[in-house]
Design a protein around this motif. Structure first.
Motif, PDB file in Angstrom:
ATOM      1  N   ALA A  40       0.805  -1.294  -0.029  1.00 37.46           N
ATOM      2  CA  ALA A  40       0.041  -0.016  -0.027  1.00 37.46           C
ATOM      3  C   ALA A  40       1.005   1.346  -0.020  1.00 37.46           C
ATOM      4  CB  ALA A  40      -0.810  -0.012   1.283  1.00 37.46           C
ATOM      5  N   LEU A  41       1.879   1.267   0.806  1.00 37.77           N
ATOM      6  CA  LEU A  41       2.860   2.465   1.088  1.00 37.77           C
ATOM      7  C   LEU A  41       3.665   2.751  -0.290  1.00 37.77           C
ATOM      8  CD1 LEU A  41       3.878   2.127   4.684  1.00 37.77           C
ATOM      9  CD2 LEU A  41       2.295   3.682   3.778  1.00 37.77           C
ATOM     10  N   GLY A  42       4.006   1.606  -0.851  1.00 38.39           N
ATOM     11  CA  GLY A  42       4.493   1.563  -2.039  1.00 38.39           C
ATOM     12  C   GLY A  42       3.873   2.397  -3.448  1.00 38.39           C
ATOM     13  N   LYS A  43       2.777   1.783  -3.398  1.00 39.57           N
ATOM     14  CA  LYS A  43       1.905   2.532  -4.295  1.00 39.57           C
ATOM     15  C   LYS A  43       1.395   3.859  -4.283  1.00 39.57           C
ATOM     16  CE  LYS A  43      -1.248  -1.767  -4.970  1.00 39.57           C
ATOM     17  NZ  LYS A  43      -0.830  -1.998  -6.470  1.00 39.57           N
ATOM     18  N   LEU A  44       1.538   4.357  -3.004  1.00 45.97           N
ATOM     19  CA  LEU A  44       1.110   5.880  -2.599  1.00 45.97           C
ATOM     20  C   LEU A  44       2.389   6.597  -3.006  1.00 45.97           C
ATOM     21  CD1 LEU A  44      -1.021   5.325   0.486  1.00 45.97           C
ATOM     22  CD2 LEU A  44      -1.694   6.092  -1.705  1.00 45.97           C
ATOM     23  N   LYS A  45       3.669   5.970  -2.595  1.00 45.23           N
ATOM     24  CA  LYS A  45       4.747   6.647  -2.904  1.00 45.23           C
ATOM     25  C   LYS A  45       5.243   6.737  -4.318  1.00 45.23           C
ATOM     26  CE  LYS A  45       8.689   8.346  -0.766  1.00 45.23           C
ATOM     27  NZ  LYS A  45       9.000   8.764   0.571  1.00 45.23           N
ATOM     28  N   ASP A  46       5.030   5.671  -5.095  1.00 43.83           N
ATOM     29  CA  ASP A  46       5.148   5.690  -6.566  1.00 43.83           C
ATOM     30  C   ASP A  46       4.089   6.891  -7.045  1.00 43.83           C
ATOM     31  OD1 ASP A  46       7.067   3.841  -6.123  1.00 43.83           O
ATOM     32  OD2 ASP A  46       5.709   2.123  -6.927  1.00 43.83           O
ATOM     33  N   ALA A  47       3.069   6.967  -6.637  1.00 40.17           N
ATOM     34  CA  ALA A  47       2.220   7.774  -7.338  1.00 40.17           C
ATOM     35  C   ALA A  47       2.524   9.207  -6.958  1.00 40.17           C
ATOM     36  CB  ALA A  47       0.781   7.698  -6.953  1.00 40.17           C
ATOM     37  N   GLY A  48       3.508   9.505  -6.128  1.00 35.15           N
ATOM     38  CA  GLY A  48       4.124  10.846  -5.925  1.00 35.15           C
ATOM     39  C   GLY A  48       3.681  11.486  -4.423  1.00 35.15           C
ATOM     40  N   LEU A  77       9.820   1.784  13.082  1.00 35.62           N
ATOM     41  CA  LEU A  77       8.705   1.318  12.170  1.00 35.62           C
ATOM     42  C   LEU A  77       9.468   1.788  10.839  1.00 35.62           C
ATOM     43  CD1 LEU A  77       6.210   0.486  11.290  1.00 35.62           C
ATOM     44  CD2 LEU A  77       5.185   2.872  11.738  1.00 35.62           C
ATOM     45  N   ARG A  78      10.005   2.785  10.592  1.00 39.78           N
ATOM     46  CA  ARG A  78      10.419   3.542   9.334  1.00 39.78           C
ATOM     47  C   ARG A  78      11.548   2.494   8.873  1.00 39.78           C
ATOM     48  NH1 ARG A  78      11.248   9.619   7.936  1.00 39.78           N
ATOM     49  NH2 ARG A  78      13.289   9.821   9.140  1.00 39.78           N
ATOM     50  N   GLU A  79      12.244   1.947   9.716  1.00 44.35           N
ATOM     51  CA  GLU A  79      13.413   1.113   9.211  1.00 44.35           C
ATOM     52  C   GLU A  79      13.127  -0.226   8.788  1.00 44.35           C
ATOM     53  OE1 GLU A  79      17.063   0.765  11.698  1.00 44.35           O
ATOM     54  OE2 GLU A  79      17.203   2.740  11.941  1.00 44.35           O
ATOM     55  N   LYS A  80      11.875  -0.837   9.768  1.00 44.68           N
ATOM     56  CA  LYS A  80      11.551  -2.204   9.439  1.00 44.68           C
ATOM     57  C   LYS A  80      10.633  -2.064   8.367  1.00 44.68           C
ATOM     58  CE  LYS A  80       9.235  -5.615  12.156  1.00 44.68           C
ATOM     59  NZ  LYS A  80       8.489  -6.065  13.483  1.00 44.68           N
ATOM     60  N   LEU A  81       9.971  -1.138   7.816  1.00 46.37           N
ATOM     61  CA  LEU A  81       9.130  -1.033   6.626  1.00 46.37           C
ATOM     62  C   LEU A  81      10.095  -1.021   5.552  1.00 46.37           C
ATOM     63  CD1 LEU A  81       6.484   1.930   7.522  1.00 46.37           C
ATOM     64  CD2 LEU A  81       6.050  -0.586   6.651  1.00 46.37           C
ATOM     65  N   ILE A  82      11.157  -0.386   5.411  1.00 48.21           N
ATOM     66  CA  ILE A  82      12.413  -0.393   4.512  1.00 48.21           C
ATOM     67  C   ILE A  82      13.049  -1.813   4.294  1.00 48.21           C
ATOM     68  CG2 ILE A  82      14.498   0.517   3.831  1.00 48.21           C
ATOM     69  CD1 ILE A  82      13.507   3.133   4.690  1.00 48.21           C
ATOM     70  N   TRP A  83      13.242  -2.325   5.416  1.00 49.29           N
ATOM     71  CA  TRP A  83      13.889  -3.900   5.362  1.00 49.29           C
ATOM     72  C   TRP A  83      12.680  -4.778   4.611  1.00 49.29           C
ATOM     73  CZ3 TRP A  83      14.570  -4.079  11.157  1.00 49.29           C
ATOM     74  CH2 TRP A  83      15.718  -3.451  11.557  1.00 49.29           C
ATOM     75  N   GLN A  84      11.328  -4.436   4.701  1.00 48.89           N
ATOM     76  CA  GLN A  84      10.334  -5.195   4.018  1.00 48.89           C
ATOM     77  C   GLN A  84      10.045  -4.728   2.795  1.00 48.89           C
ATOM     78  OE1 GLN A  84       6.761  -5.780   6.789  1.00 48.89           O
ATOM     79  NE2 GLN A  84       8.101  -6.447   8.332  1.00 48.89           N
ATOM     80  N   GLY A  85      10.656  -3.718   2.232  1.00 53.21           N
ATOM     81  CA  GLY A  85      10.571  -3.373   0.791  1.00 53.21           C
ATOM     82  C   GLY A  85       9.575  -2.210   0.707  1.00 53.21           C
ATOM     83  N   ALA A  86       9.133  -1.638   1.642  1.00 52.04           N
ATOM     84  CA  ALA A  86       8.517  -0.287   1.627  1.00 52.04           C
ATOM     85  C   ALA A  86       9.229   0.875   1.460  1.00 52.04           C
ATOM     86  CB  ALA A  86       7.554  -0.413   2.851  1.00 52.04           C
ATOM     87  N   PRO A  87       8.575   2.108   1.093  1.00 52.51           N
ATOM     88  CA  PRO A  87       9.482   3.359   0.873  1.00 52.51           C
ATOM     89  C   PRO A  87       9.391   3.763   2.237  1.00 52.51           C
ATOM     90  CG  PRO A  87       7.159   3.281   0.284  1.00 52.51           C
ATOM     91  CD  PRO A  87       7.118   2.104   0.506  1.00 52.51           C
ATOM     92  N   ARG A 195      -9.071   7.529  -7.628  1.00 50.86           N
ATOM     93  CA  ARG A 195      -9.908   8.757  -7.747  1.00 50.86           C
ATOM     94  C   ARG A 195      -8.740   9.881  -8.346  1.00 50.86           C
ATOM     95  NH1 ARG A 195     -10.101  13.023  -4.558  1.00 50.86           N
ATOM     96  NH2 ARG A 195     -12.010  14.038  -4.215  1.00 50.86           N
ATOM     97  N   GLU A 196      -7.507   9.624  -7.893  1.00 50.53           N
ATOM     98  CA  GLU A 196      -6.566  10.496  -8.510  1.00 50.53           C
ATOM     99  C   GLU A 196      -6.483  10.495 -10.134  1.00 50.53           C
ATOM    100  OE1 GLU A 196      -4.389  12.996  -7.086  1.00 50.53           O
ATOM    101  OE2 GLU A 196      -5.809  12.585  -5.631  1.00 50.53           O
ATOM    102  N   GLN A 197      -6.554   9.067 -10.706  1.00 54.00           N
ATOM    103  CA  GLN A 197      -6.755   9.143 -11.948  1.00 54.00           C
ATOM    104  C   GLN A 197      -7.677   9.708 -12.683  1.00 54.00           C
ATOM    105  OE1 GLN A 197      -5.796   4.684 -12.654  1.00 54.00           O
ATOM    106  NE2 GLN A 197      -3.939   5.062 -12.915  1.00 54.00           N
ATOM    107  N   LYS A 198      -8.834   9.597 -12.235  1.00 58.14           N
ATOM    108  CA  LYS A 198     -10.151  10.105 -12.701  1.00 58.14           C
ATOM    109  C   LYS A 198     -10.104  11.562 -12.635  1.00 58.14           C
ATOM    110  CE  LYS A 198     -13.198   7.183 -10.895  1.00 58.14           C
ATOM    111  NZ  LYS A 198     -14.501   6.961  -9.655  1.00 58.14           N
TER     112      LYS A 198
END
Ligand SMILES: [Mg+2]
Ligand SMILES: [Zn+2]
Length: 201
Positions: A40-48, A77-87, A195-198
């Motif tokens: 979820a966080l990856g998708k949001l970050k990729d969208a800017g 939490l921030r580090e653990k998310l990155i270890w797991q592949g999140a932004p 919603r953003e695409q729309k």
């Protein structure tokens, strides 16, 4: 001349939104990330979107949590998310206050405890965020209201306390009516992106 575009953010509650809600977490072992949060966080970050955590931590005022713990938990939490592949989470804001707290220095009616929007407003200044183009996501109606008070869109999640609260949402004041109810953070991210695409089309 290039127009100056202010940034968009997704403001994220912590407990019941990104991690399991265990009550007053006071130990790093209790920071358990929902498995879908990484995607979820990856998708949001990729969208800017900037990703900014805004968390009520009244356990500090109640003497249940060490005042330094919320920041320590955020770094973990921030580090653990990155270890797991999140932004990278761009920022983290915590409200340690509560009007009925037992620790005098934190016992106050502040303007940062959600549904008050103090943390969001501070983050908007720090990161130059356009709030009307932004979103608040959380599992409490106070998250929804905090988002609406700054003119953002708000998504209520059915994780954490959300299952119990979604029924109440139907009878709550308009400011607490979520723009969308999502089963979890991943569904919320997909709704935001759709919603953003729309709105771009
Ligand atoms: Mg929560
Ligand atoms: Zn506060």
């Amino acid at each position: 001349m290039i127009a100056h575009h202010r940034k968009q953010a997704v403001f994220l509650d912590r407990d019941g939104t990104i991690i399991e809600d265990v009550g007053y977490a006071d130990n790093l072992d209790q920071i358990v990330i929902y498995p879908w949060a990484v995607d979820a966080l990856g998708k949001l970050k990729d969208a800017g979107f900037r990703l900014i955590l805004v968390s009520n931590q009244a356990g500090v005022a109640k003497g249940l949590i060490d005042p330094a713990f919320p920041e320590e938990a955020f770094r973990y939490l921030r580090e653990k998310l990155i270890w797991q592949g999140a932004p990278l989470l761009d920022g983290g804001y915590h409200c340690p206050h509560h009007p009925d707290g037992t620790i005098e220095s934190y016992r106050l009616a502040c303007n940062c405890r959600k549904p008050d929007p103090g943390m969001i407003l501070q983050a908007a200044r720090d990161f130059d965020i356009s709030l009307s183009d932004s979103y608040m996501v959380g599992d409490h109606l106070s998250d929804v209201e905090a988002g609406h008070r700054v003119g953002a869109k708000a998504v209520l999640l059915l994780t954490g306390h959300g299952t119990r609260l979604s029924a109440t949402a139907a009878t709550s004041p308009a400011i607490r009516q979520p723009d969308f109810i999502a089963k979890d953070l991943l569904e919320a991210a997909c709704w935001i992106l759709a919603r953003e695409q729309k709105s771009e089309a």
